[in-house]
Design an enzyme around this catalytic site. Structure first.
Site, mmCIF file in Angstrom:
data_model
loop_
_atom_site.group_PDB
_atom_site.id
_atom_site.type_symbol
_atom_site.label_atom_id
_atom_site.label_comp_id
_atom_site.label_asym_id
_atom_site.label_seq_id
_atom_site.Cartn_x
_atom_site.Cartn_y
_atom_site.Cartn_z
ATOM 1 N N TYR A 49 -1.199 -1.968 0.563
ATOM 2 C CA TYR A 49 -2.194 -2.755 1.323
ATOM 3 C C TYR A 49 -2.400 -2.285 2.755
ATOM 4 O O TYR A 49 -3.139 -2.912 3.503
ATOM 5 C CB TYR A 49 -1.860 -4.253 1.290
ATOM 6 C CG TYR A 49 -0.495 -4.670 1.783
ATOM 7 C CD1 TYR A 49 -0.218 -4.750 3.135
ATOM 8 C CD2 TYR A 49 0.496 -5.034 0.884
ATOM 9 C CE1 TYR A 49 1.026 -5.159 3.582
ATOM 10 C CE2 TYR A 49 1.758 -5.440 1.319
ATOM 11 C CZ TYR A 49 2.011 -5.505 2.662
ATOM 12 O OH TYR A 49 3.236 -5.907 3.097
ATOM 13 N N LYS A 50 -1.741 -1.185 3.136
ATOM 14 C CA LYS A 50 -1.944 -0.672 4.486
ATOM 15 C C LYS A 50 -2.999 0.449 4.431
ATOM 16 O O LYS A 50 -4.171 0.175 4.193
ATOM 17 C CB LYS A 50 -0.605 -0.204 5.053
ATOM 18 C CG LYS A 50 0.402 -1.351 5.185
ATOM 19 C CD LYS A 50 1.728 -0.868 5.728
ATOM 20 C CE LYS A 50 2.743 -1.988 5.781
ATOM 21 N NZ LYS A 50 2.427 -3.014 6.791
ATOM 22 N N ASP A 105 10.835 5.248 2.449
ATOM 23 C CA ASP A 105 9.818 4.192 2.419
ATOM 24 C C ASP A 105 8.565 4.761 3.092
ATOM 25 O O ASP A 105 8.595 5.087 4.283
ATOM 26 C CB ASP A 105 10.349 2.966 3.172
ATOM 27 C CG ASP A 105 9.358 1.807 3.173
ATOM 28 O OD1 ASP A 105 8.154 2.037 2.921
ATOM 29 O OD2 ASP A 105 9.779 0.677 3.451
ATOM 30 N N PHE A 116 12.123 -1.150 9.006
ATOM 31 C CA PHE A 116 11.442 -2.395 8.678
ATOM 32 C C PHE A 116 12.452 -3.321 8.016
ATOM 33 O O PHE A 116 13.136 -2.933 7.060
ATOM 34 C CB PHE A 116 10.243 -2.149 7.760
ATOM 35 C CG PHE A 116 9.400 -3.386 7.607
ATOM 36 C CD1 PHE A 116 8.643 -3.855 8.657
ATOM 37 C CD2 PHE A 116 9.407 -4.099 6.424
ATOM 38 C CE1 PHE A 116 7.895 -5.018 8.538
ATOM 39 C CE2 PHE A 116 8.651 -5.263 6.291
ATOM 40 C CZ PHE A 116 7.899 -5.716 7.354
ATOM 41 N N ARG A 152 0.811 -2.826 18.996
ATOM 42 C CA ARG A 152 0.701 -1.732 18.030
ATOM 43 C C ARG A 152 -0.759 -1.530 17.629
ATOM 44 O O ARG A 152 -1.449 -2.496 17.303
ATOM 45 C CB ARG A 152 1.547 -2.131 16.821
ATOM 46 C CG ARG A 152 1.596 -1.147 15.726
ATOM 47 C CD ARG A 152 2.526 -1.637 14.622
ATOM 48 N NE ARG A 152 1.815 -2.496 13.677
ATOM 49 C CZ ARG A 152 2.236 -2.757 12.436
ATOM 50 N NH1 ARG A 152 3.384 -2.255 11.996
ATOM 51 N NH2 ARG A 152 1.546 -3.536 11.654
#
Lengths: 420, 420
Positions: free
Chosen positions: A226-227, A201, A129, A379
């Protein structure tokens, strides 16, 4: 044989099915984007209202003590800890993932620099990322270009890239685009064998797959609130440091909340005990309270088997999605980029498609929300807390219909939207 | 002559009085701690409920675009900008004050290092808010101890401390303990004359006193969202960079939100335009929405004369408090530490008192909420948006009563509470 009845049968047999009721999911939407933004837990609005009207509105400044605000980073950290194989007192919720990466990166590099100053390479993946790579670039630039990123193009190349120059191995456990999952134990051991430390991560892992930070020998970890943790847009992130490293260095974002005695207001910094020294400024209480509600949606799975049960369902959901899509959309140009072996992927399935962006827009228009990742990835996230097998079936059907009708071609020439 | 009727007369004549209705202040409390945590604006609960239930709950990931989440750091920054004399597009809301200080400190030092590498001293005050000093220590430590803090014991010593070694002058505009306010224009000019840059911490200024960042020649500024801006506990902070510096250096917390094209997901960092490059991770949307409501309580003062009118009222309130306390509590051991000249103080009044902590607790028990700052400061904030002259009178009366009765002695041996 796969069909919609089979999907419904699987849902009826799913012991985790009641956990879906924890969420306020909108009607008419199949939400396969919880890996970008987890949906709203039902408990969150009332909790936030109580924090806002009661704790802030009525008790005002006193709530730092009476409502335990001051302890929230540690308390929420302790709630997250078992989800990622960390011990009590080892993990804090704070700041953003990017800011937390800067802290652990600086700390890890300092440890390496003191022990073996010749190690100046940070091994990572070109497809990591981007913010993780940007933070390395920012820190290295600040340090006069001392460190170099060595980016590999495929996970297979990682072991060979580790060597006498390697300071750190920095990996996202589950890749944000492909969904491929690294073997944390094996790669941590390889890094240690080469004399390097690891930073993991967990943005696409925490709450999605079981993680065993201590058992797998990780050195540092960060992750996103927040995922899959359902903490709300821009929720505080988290940070973990292996107990063997935590007292070793004071990280550079040494704000007052990381001080041993912040309310003594002395002019010299003295790092707090343990991971508390990785705190920086005043914690974001409203956001942290929402994160707490989000984490509780995962802790609610404990009586049903916890992360192991969620993982089993996630693997079944993603297997089923691949099966449905490959049956329904054969020959339409979708290419699976997620590993077919469920043990090697996280909780998402991605397909490459030449015009992935307009196809994604057309799916959204029909209520199937996945997302697009440049340049050509479609995705789909399958959060096992709330996604049903029938959602999987229906999503594959909609995908097939959109491809059959060609309606996605209409979205093809519309300008790309920034975030979705 | 001063008495309660005089206080009521002043309130009746106060054209800013209607602005108090913007806040949900609890009954029976005189809240003189808005300089620590601003009170709850009436608009905030409904706004947050709409963001949570509507934007997050219903529109989910789409709200990054449809609800403008992605623009909130810049939009809220543009709302704060006129309160501190900054132009549109020059200021962002993000992260915490401490994290933002790290960003501007690194950027400012990099500019100095490129122009005049021999400058290695950062001049500040020993009595500056500690987190500011801690962040300097953390950054300098990261850079191998390159920079030294030169701390002065009194503001008068600042000009003489600036010289050929000075890289930066780092000051909090209004001191958190004494309430003393620096002359930003004079000190910025002195720093520039010496060849140094300035960073101004506006934590106790923004929303409390007029600030003229551009006109006064400041180079960098940071500030707090949860004090006079009423953004809620741990609200996002803000950051400003003078246009002449903003394009010069990419700050080291170079997360994806500061990238020129974050959604291209390219592996190399390229700083965004202007102050956007000072963004780091994903913005905290719930907290940012609450901050927006808080800032709007100050913008609501525009038709009433804005910050100039608020400043005039603040000076009248603090003058009146000093007058009332010195009349009511004469000979009781309180020593004014805030400058008597209203032009030289912010919107607070502090007294030194040997047993300031138990006295503060006794006042809180009677509904007068000020706060204690170690070792001996009793601090009262007078936010002109919602504090009335009768509150000032009543607070001084309660202070006199508590000192007369000696009831504060009961709190003397209770263990000190962490935050209040």
């Amino acid at each position: 044989m796969i069909n919609r009845d089979e999907a419904l049968r699987r849902d009826a047999a799913d012991t985790l099915a009641p956990l879906r009721d924890q969420f306020a999911l909108p009607e008419g939407v199949i939400y396969l984007d919880g890996n970008s933004l987890g949906p709203l837990p039902r408990a969150t609005p009332d909790r936030l209202a109580a924090v806002i009207r009661g704790e802030w509105g009525k008790d005002l400044i006193g709530s730092w003590n009476s409502a335990g605000w001051i302890d929230l980073p540690a308390d929420v950290g302790d709630q997250i800890a078992p989800l990622v194989g960390a011990g009590a007192g080892e993990l804090i919720a704070a700041d953003s993932t990017s800011v937390n990466l800067f802290k652990v990166l600086a700390a890890a590099l300092r440890i390496v620099a003191e022990d073996e100053p010749g190690r100046v390479e940070i091994v990572s993946e070109r497809d990591n990322f981007p913010t993780d790579l940007y933070i390395v670039q920012g820190l290295s630039d600040l340090l006069g270009g001392r460190y170099t990123l060595r980016l590999v193009d495929s996970a297979d190349e990682i072991p060979a890239a580790l060597g006498a120059n390697t300071a750190l191995l920095l990996l996202t456990h589950v890749n944000y685009r492909s969904g491929a999952m690294h073997d944390m134990a094996t790669l941590s051991a390889a890094a240690h064998e080469a004399g390097a430390l690891t930073i993991w991560d967990l943005a696409h892992s925490a709450g999605a797959v079981p993680v065993a930070l201590n058992d797998d020998g990780a050195d540092f970890a960060i992750g996103c609130g927040y995922k899959y943790l359902n903490g709300g847009p821009g929720a505080p992130a988290f940070l973990w440091v292996a107990p063997r490293h935590v007292g070793r260095f004071r990280q550079p974002l040494s704000g007052w909340m990381g001080h041993a005695r912040p309310f003594d207001f002395v002019p010299d910094y003295e790092p707090g005990e343990g991971v508390s020294r990785y705190l920086c400024g005043t914690p974001a209480i409203l956001a942290m309270s929402a994160l707490e509600c989000g984490v509780e949606t995962l802790l609610a799975a404990e009586p049903y088997g916890g992360m192991a049960a969620l993982r089993a369902k996630s693997q079944a959901l993603t297997d089923f999605f691949i099966e449905c899509v490959e049956a329904r959309c054969a020959g339409k140009g979708l290419q699976l980029v997620t590993p077919r072996d469920p043990a090697r992927r996280g909780s998402q399935v991605s397909f490459a498609f030449d015009d992935a962006w307009p196809l994604c827009q057309a799916l959204i228009a029909r209520g199937v929300i996945g997302d697009f990742r440049a340049p050509d990835i479609l995705r789909f996230g399958f959060a096992p807390l709330y996604i049903r097998f029938v959602d999987v079936w229906d999503a594959a059907e909609v995908l097939g219909t959109v491809l059959d009708t060609g309606e996605w071609l209409e979205a093809r020439f519309v300008e790309r939207n920034a975030v979705t």
